[in-house]
Write a protein that holds these residues in place. Structure first.
Motif: not given
Length: 480
Positions: A313-315, A354-359
């Motif tokens: 996800d980060m990449l 989503s923002t929640s996935q990134y956080i």
């Protein structure tokens, strides 16, 4: 100086010749360029060559730093240099130029390292191999041209292994220094988060996963390079614990008896090749003979699949930023041939994050850091296989077909012991411990507590002293 004499020496030995005026920077640069044109071309390891102008610079170079003025290669990635464009292995980002150097590039030059080209990488530096269409074909492993040299610092590892330079720049956001170092039989240290500067254009890479460094044929070259380049950069979001006065001085003496944990198995029953386990067993024997305590252990419990997903996800989020920034600057729409198929799928997937996935991904990295920090309280160092298998055949990690997530999961079964220490920010180093009958290197990995590069380097130097590898120079068949 003859090429055959140049290739035998590490960076500090070349610097000593310079200091005694037995050779000039221009003579050393001539050797490096000649080898880059022959061996580098045979391996497809070099990009953005600036041979003529670099030779001119070498002729008028003022000696400085621990390396005086020796040839050096920068990785084709985000360390900006005014003379050397970048592509990050992507046709979309080809020929990116810079108006000023990155802080680390300036520190490299202050250390006496003269960059004369870049080294090849996979697209966006997001693979454990170096097979970018942007480079016109794969980069080859110098010990076996049918196999991968690892990635993403694959060109750097190949260049060091075949003697073009004794030390080269690399970076590591999921094993990208340690995996190619293992595949090519050289030394590769990933430093603690915040140990080296990443500015002035950015404060972190990949949510804190990435760090820069070098690959080298000798431990002492890495120690000297770290001495010359480490240190807090004003405005950086991270800071490593204070460094000792000199890593180079530290490795000249053995550490006291160390308590070292030993892993031979991976999470999720991921298979570890017999050769990789044998390399660990051999290192255990050497370390016990040196007076250390080796304790068989198992990796601490954690959700490895969730970590792999968070890394993916980060990449993918970073793919989106890289692509959209470029498109915004050029005013063009994304074309079908701008990205390789797997990276295009990764871009599309990144658009769904989503923002929640990134956080959540950042939170998972931090949670893994706490788990490993608690585990390491009982040990001074950790010893693991560097890889779960021998360097794979070219095409095994191709970006030409399949989905982005499947690609990331495949890498996670190969570099299983690597990316977790990007999440934790701990220092970790890959070094060759065995060589197969066919001549392939098999590497181990030392991992230290956060900020303890000193112990990683000292233990590496002990292995190197009893079983040196710097004399092994890979010569491509056509250049032998």
């Amino acid at each position: 100086m003859r090429n055959v004499d140049y290739e035998k020496l590490d960076g500090l030995a070349l610097a000593d010749l310079l200091a005694r005026k037995e050779v000039s920077s221009a003579e050393l640069m001539t050797c490096a360029i000649d080898l880059a044109r022959s061996r580098g071309a045979a391996l497809n390891a070099i990009s953005y060559e600036r041979y003529d102008e670099s030779l001119v610079i070498a002729r008028t170079w003022t000696p400085r730093g621990p390396f005086g003025g020796i040839p050096f290669l920068l990785k084709d990635t985000a360390v900006a240099h005014v003379r050397l464009p970048t592509s990050s292995g992507s046709r979309l980002l080809r020929d990116t130029t810079y108006a000023r150097n990155a802080t680390l590039a300036d520190r490299f030059e202050s250390a006496g390292l003269i960059p004369f080209a870049r080294t090849t990488v996979p697209e966006f530096c997001m693979a454990a191999t170096t097979e970018a269409a942007c480079n016109g074909g794969p980069t080859l492993n110098p010990w076996d041209p049918t196999r991968s040299p690892g990635g993403s610092s694959g060109g750097a590892a190949a260049a060091v292994a075949c003697g073009i330079v004794p030390v080269a720049h690399g970076s590591d956001g999921g094993g990208s220094i340690r995996i190619p170092a293992a595949a090519c039989g050289v030394y590769g240290l990933k430093v603690s988060r915040g140990r080296l500067p990443m500015g002035p254009f950015r404060g972190e890479g990949w949510g804190g996963l990435a760090s820069d460094g070098v690959l080298s044929r000798s431990v002492r070259d890495t120690a000297a390079a770290l001495d010359a380049t480490c240190g807090y950069e004003p405005g950086s979001p991270y800071a490593a614990p204070p460094a000792p006065d000199s890593y180079l001085d530290l490795i000249k003496r053995a550490p006291g008896p160390l308590r070292i944990a030993v892993w031979r198995q991976a999470w999720n029953d991921i298979p570890v090749a017999a050769e990789c386990v044998a390399a660990v067993d051999h290192a255990v024997e050497l370390l016990r003979a040196a007076g250390h305590e080796l304790i068989d252990s198992a990796p601490p419990e954690l959700d490895y699949d969730a970590l792999v997903q968070s890394h993916a996800d980060m990449l993918s989020a970073n793919i989106v930023v890289s692509v959209d920034t470029r498109l915004g600057l050029t005013g063009k729409a994304l074309q079908d041939d701008d990205l390789e198929p797997v990276m295009r799928n990764g871009y599309d997937y990144g658009k769904t994050i989503s923002t929640s996935q990134y956080i959540g991904a950042v939170g998972r990295f931090h949670a893994v850091g706490r788990i490993l920090d608690a585990y390491m309280q009982d040990y001074d160092l950790l010893l693991t296989p560097a890889l779960t298998q021998l360097p794979p055949k070219l095409g095994y990690l191709s970006m030409r077909e399949g989905t982005y997530l499947d690609f990331r999961r495949k890498i996670a079964r190969y570099g299983t012991f690597a990316a977790i220490f990007n999440a934790t920010g701990q220092p970790a180093a890959s070094l060759p411990a065995l060589w197969t009958e066919s001549g392939l290197p098999v590497a181990i990995q030392f991992v230290g507590r956060f900020g303890r590069e000193d112990l990683v380097l000292q233990a590496s130097a002990q292995i190197e002293q009893v079983q040196p590898w710097a004399h092994r120079i890979a010569r491509p068949a056509s250049q032998a």
